[in-house]
Structure formats: C-alpha cells, structure tokens
Design an enzyme around this catalytic site. Sequence first.
Site, mmCIF file in Angstrom:
data_model
loop_
_atom_site.group_PDB
_atom_site.id
_atom_site.type_symbol
_atom_site.label_atom_id
_atom_site.label_comp_id
_atom_site.label_asym_id
_atom_site.label_seq_id
_atom_site.Cartn_x
_atom_site.Cartn_y
_atom_site.Cartn_z
ATOM 1 N NE ARG A 24 -4.181 -1.508 0.121
ATOM 2 C CZ ARG A 24 -5.355 -1.819 0.873
ATOM 3 N NH1 ARG A 24 -5.538 -0.795 1.784
ATOM 4 N NH2 ARG A 24 -6.123 -2.534 0.654
ATOM 5 N NE ARG A 28 -7.080 5.138 2.250
ATOM 6 C CZ ARG A 28 -7.912 4.246 2.883
ATOM 7 N NH1 ARG A 28 -9.040 4.426 3.286
ATOM 8 N NH2 ARG A 28 -7.330 3.030 3.085
ATOM 9 N NE ARG A 37 -9.739 7.688 -2.241
ATOM 10 C CZ ARG A 37 -10.897 7.784 -2.245
ATOM 11 N NH1 ARG A 37 -11.332 8.910 -2.503
ATOM 12 N NH2 ARG A 37 -11.802 7.297 -1.370
ATOM 13 C CE1 TYR A 151 -13.116 -7.794 1.231
ATOM 14 C CE2 TYR A 151 -11.621 -9.107 0.685
ATOM 15 C CZ TYR A 151 -11.880 -8.541 1.657
ATOM 16 O OH TYR A 151 -10.883 -7.820 2.594
#
Length: 346
Positions: A24, A28, A37, A151
């Site tokens: 990652r 963010r 983003r 998922y």
Amino acid sequence: MTRKLLLRALAGETLPIPPIWMMRQAGRYLPEYRATREKAGDFLSLCYTPELAAEVTLQPIRRFGFDAAILFADILLVPQALGADLWFVTGEGPRLSTVTTSSDFDRLKPVDAIHETLAPVYETVRILSRALPSETTLIGFAGAPWTVATYMIAGRGTPDQGPAHTLKDEDRPLFEALLDRITEATVLYLSAQIEAGAEVVKLFDSWAGSLKGRDFDAYCVAPAARIVAALKDRHPGIPVIAFPREAGPRYEGFAKETGADCVALDNSVDARWAAKHVQTDGCVQGNLAPGHMVTGGKPLIEATRAICRAFAGGPHIFNLGHGITPDADADNVRLMIDTVRAGNWT
Ligand code: CP3
C-alpha cells in the site's frame, strides 16, 4: 545492464542490503495521493483511469526511491470484471453484489470477458513500464481465489470470513465452482499484466489464515499452485510472490507446495523461525509491523534492524507485514528506508 535488485533477490541471491518496497505504498498517508484521488473523484475511477493510476503508483517511487513499484489497482476489480456490482463506502470499505446461490453464479460472466473491464489496468501497466526508473521493478498483482471469494460471497469484508465458510460447508460444489472461476480469471488477468510489462506478480491471500487443515490445502495451496504453474508455463522466468497472510506454521513448505519464488510474511511470524523454516526454500519478504509507520522512533529502528539481521543469510526483500495505514507518517517510512539501507544492523 546490471539486473534489478528485486529480481536478483527473487532469483535467490543473498544481497548485502535487501531491496525494499512497501505494501500500500501508494495510499492515503501521502498528501500527493489524496490530491490525485480527489481529482479522480472516487477510488474506482482512480483505478480505471490509467494516467492517474500510473501517477499514484509513481508517487512513492519519486518520494522514497523504493526498489519496486506495485501497480495501483485493487483485488476486487476481478469480481467486478466477472460481473459483480462493486462500490466503496467511504470510511467502511468495499461492497459487492453477493454470490450465494447457483443462479447468482450463473449470472457471472465467462472468464475471457474480464479483459473488457480490465483493459484500463493493462494500460496503466504499459504506461508504468515506460515511466519507471531503470532500476525499479514493476510488480503486478491479483487477489488469491479464496480471499476474492470471501468478498464475493459476503458482499463485503468480514472479520472471520463467516459467510464464505458457510457456503463452503453447505454447498461445496458451488463454492468450488466459484473458486475455479476466480482461479481461471486470475491466470488470464496476471498473464495480461505480464504481457503489458509487469516483471513480477504477487498473489494476495489476505484471509488465508482462516482456512485450516485440508481446507488450507484445497483452497489456499492448490489454487495458488495452479496459478503459479499456469503462469510459469505461459511466461517462464516471471517470478511470483505469494502472500498467505496469517498462515502461521503453514508458511513452512509453502514455496515448495505452490512453486512460488518468494513467500511474503505477515507481522505475526517470528523472523528467526522464518529464516530457518521458510527462507531455506527461497526468498522471503515482509514481516515489519505496519504500526511502526505510525509510531516511529527507536522501536521502529530496532524492529527494522532485527528483521534485516534475521534474514541477512539468504534472499530477502524488505517490506511490511501488511499494508501501511492512512494514519502513518511519511517521515517514519523514510526512517525505515534509511535504517535498511545504512546496513550495519547490529
Ligand atoms: O499496495 C499498493 O499500493 C497497490 C494497490 C493496492 C490496493 N489494494 C489499493 C487500495 C493493493 C495491492 C490492494 C490489495 C487489496 N485490496 C487487498 C489485499 C491486501 C490486503 O490489504 O490485505 C484487499 C483485501 C483489498 C480490498 C480492499 N480495497 C479493501 C478491504 C479496501 C478498503 C480498506 C481500506 O484500506 O480503505 C480497499 C481500498 C483500497 N485499495 C485503498 C487503496 C489505496 C484505499 C482506498 C481509498 O483511497 O479510499
């Protein structure tokens, strides 16, 4: 041309300083990521806009000079390409239409239809393979079938993967048909990434830890082995990293059982145990607790050095044990990199 460091480690070479990248790494915690983003509007638009996805992939390379870039995309693009509805709820995570009955399954698309949806991802890979510095390795990825299935069955992330276990135990043929469909799609998806320029691929089995005993063999090891074999057949020489997160004792033998060139370790594994029981079969990656990227300081330095020391005797890629979190501090990432690259970890 001297071979890229990451590829040398994956080929089994013991290097004086391990190559380093971070799960990652585009995310963010970086203000430049948040700005791009914002420009894209939402997370999925970012994934499907090749210029912007390539831009966020490059941001941590520019800022930190990591040895590898990981394609910016998400493991849940494959279910979407197979026909599931997918959206992200801010602050909560992904939501999908569920697959729990044969009629849900029958509505899924055939595997060769995935490229219609995933073509922009391949374009991102092509942009990146032109734009990356010559010493940086480009990693493609996909979710492993079990993790993706958890998922698709639950329609969201679940703490214990309960709905997927229920389907497995109550309708095994349907569960296995779903896993097969994902396995075949994953081979096509990763092959297309390699054809577009990915030099390594990684298979994320984030929920491998909830499979026990024969289920671990059948639904974690076997699909990974099938994917690795198919990729090695189509693209000899492209290394595969497998990440059976929380596999515990099952990390031992995993590289041999699946044919993976490297096994990624989560942060619950003891590094000295892994050096004796996992690294003996090839390259290892990972293990630093992502929390150190929030807290920093001396504990970060000590934990980083301990991992470097434990794995200094064999092929090793430095990484975290799981993805960096949004509350992490970029200065701590810099401190981790400097600590690794300084060598002399005593
Ligand atoms: O590592 C990278 O920098 C490459 C890109 C990447 C993302 N997701 C981007 C992303 C990779 C390799 C993934 C893998 C992924 N996605 C996994 C496996 C690894 C793991 O973390 O266990 C899983 C389970 C997913 C599914 C997923 N995507 C979830 C559960 C979430 C929500 C949780 C969260 O962190 O917000 C995502 C969203 C996501 N994927 C983000 C990023 C950067 C955050 C989205 C945002 O910008 O709001």
